[in-house]
Write a protein that holds these residues in place. Structure first.
Motif, PDB file in Angstrom:
ATOM      1  N   PHE A 190       0.624  -1.288   0.052  1.00 50.98           N
ATOM      2  CA  PHE A 190       0.084   0.010  -0.009  1.00 50.98           C
ATOM      3  C   PHE A 190       0.744   1.179   0.289  1.00 50.98           C
ATOM      4  N   ASP A 191       2.205   0.983   0.062  1.00 50.39           N
ATOM      5  CA  ASP A 191       3.204   2.364  -0.023  1.00 50.39           C
ATOM      6  C   ASP A 191       3.231   2.846  -1.257  1.00 50.39           C
ATOM      7  N   VAL A 192       2.411   3.378  -1.923  1.00 54.45           N
ATOM      8  CA  VAL A 192       2.683   3.944  -3.516  1.00 54.45           C
ATOM      9  C   VAL A 192       2.485   5.481  -3.703  1.00 54.45           C
ATOM     10  N   GLY A 193       2.092   6.193  -2.680  1.00 57.74           N
ATOM     11  CA  GLY A 193       2.211   7.684  -2.723  1.00 57.74           C
ATOM     12  C   GLY A 193       0.772   8.217  -3.396  1.00 57.74           C
ATOM     13  N   PRO A 194       0.875   9.506  -3.809  1.00 57.54           N
ATOM     14  CA  PRO A 194      -0.361  10.056  -4.252  1.00 57.54           C
ATOM     15  C   PRO A 194      -0.896   9.912  -5.804  1.00 57.54           C
ATOM     16  N   ASP A 195      -0.305   8.893  -6.481  1.00 55.89           N
ATOM     17  CA  ASP A 195      -0.532   8.523  -7.730  1.00 55.89           C
ATOM     18  C   ASP A 195      -2.135   7.933  -7.979  1.00 55.89           C
ATOM     19  N   GLU A 196      -2.833   8.277  -8.334  1.00 58.91           N
ATOM     20  CA  GLU A 196      -4.364   7.809  -8.312  1.00 58.91           C
ATOM     21  C   GLU A 196      -4.387   6.356  -9.037  1.00 58.91           C
ATOM     22  N   ALA A 197      -3.545   6.383  -9.965  1.00 61.09           N
ATOM     23  CA  ALA A 197      -3.699   5.147 -10.733  1.00 61.09           C
ATOM     24  C   ALA A 197      -3.149   3.922 -10.060  1.00 61.09           C
ATOM     25  N   GLU A 198      -2.216   4.248  -9.088  1.00 61.43           N
ATOM     26  CA  GLU A 198      -1.756   3.126  -8.351  1.00 61.43           C
ATOM     27  C   GLU A 198      -2.569   2.754  -6.962  1.00 61.43           C
ATOM     28  N   ARG A 199      -3.318   3.848  -6.629  1.00 60.89           N
ATOM     29  CA  ARG A 199      -3.937   4.016  -5.196  1.00 60.89           C
ATOM     30  C   ARG A 199      -5.429   3.218  -5.677  1.00 60.89           C
ATOM     31  N   ALA A 200      -6.115   3.378  -6.798  1.00 60.66           N
ATOM     32  CA  ALA A 200      -7.480   2.615  -7.120  1.00 60.66           C
ATOM     33  C   ALA A 200      -7.590   1.261  -7.084  1.00 60.66           C
ATOM     34  N   PRO A 201      -6.606   0.410  -7.487  1.00 58.88           N
ATOM     35  CA  PRO A 201      -6.620  -0.836  -7.000  1.00 58.88           C
ATOM     36  C   PRO A 201      -6.725  -1.249  -5.512  1.00 58.88           C
ATOM     37  N   ARG A 202      -5.980  -0.594  -4.841  1.00 58.74           N
ATOM     38  CA  ARG A 202      -5.867  -0.887  -3.489  1.00 58.74           C
ATOM     39  C   ARG A 202      -7.112  -0.408  -2.766  1.00 58.74           C
ATOM     40  N   ARG A 203      -7.764   0.549  -3.123  1.00 56.47           N
ATOM     41  CA  ARG A 203      -8.908   1.185  -2.592  1.00 56.47           C
ATOM     42  C   ARG A 203      -9.958   0.036  -2.777  1.00 56.47           C
ATOM     43  N   GLU A 204     -10.109  -0.689  -3.764  1.00 56.63           N
ATOM     44  CA  GLU A 204     -11.009  -1.998  -3.989  1.00 56.63           C
ATOM     45  C   GLU A 204     -10.726  -2.957  -2.992  1.00 56.63           C
TER      46      GLU A 204
END
Length: 98
Positions: A60-74
């Motif tokens: 989950f350490d991906v920073g502010p990039d929304e493209a990397e955060r979206a799958p983790r949110r799911e």
């Protein structure tokens, strides 16, 4: 747009599989006909917590990039929908080394 590295891809895959496995095993209250997720009591406090938790180290350490955060949110949504509520969110030293 940043590219997803092998480590990130494997981490997301593992987290996704864990969420799917928890859901498929009937871990969520909705999936079990209203039956609550299996819990264990914390010895010192007696609080009952789910036996399945989610660790966030590195994956989950991906920073502010929304493209990397979206799958983790799911993954988090699936975990919470399955009745999970224990999330280990300790900071990672790996993120500081990047």
């Amino acid at each position: 747009m940043s590219r997803m590295g092998r480590r990130t891809f494997l981490g997301l895959g593992a987290a996704g599989l864990a969420a799917v496995a928890a859901r498929a095993s009937g871990a969520g209250a909705r999936d079990r006909g209203g039956e609550a997720m299996n819990t264990r009591k914390v010895p010192r406090t007696g609080e009952a917590i789910p036996v399945i938790g989610l660790g966030t180290w590195a994956t989950f350490d991906v920073g502010p990039d929304e493209a990397e955060r979206a799958p983790r949110r799911e993954v988090l949504r699936a975990f919470l929908a399955a009745g999970g509520r224990v999330i280990d969110s300790s900071p990672s030293t790996a993120a500081r080394r990047r």
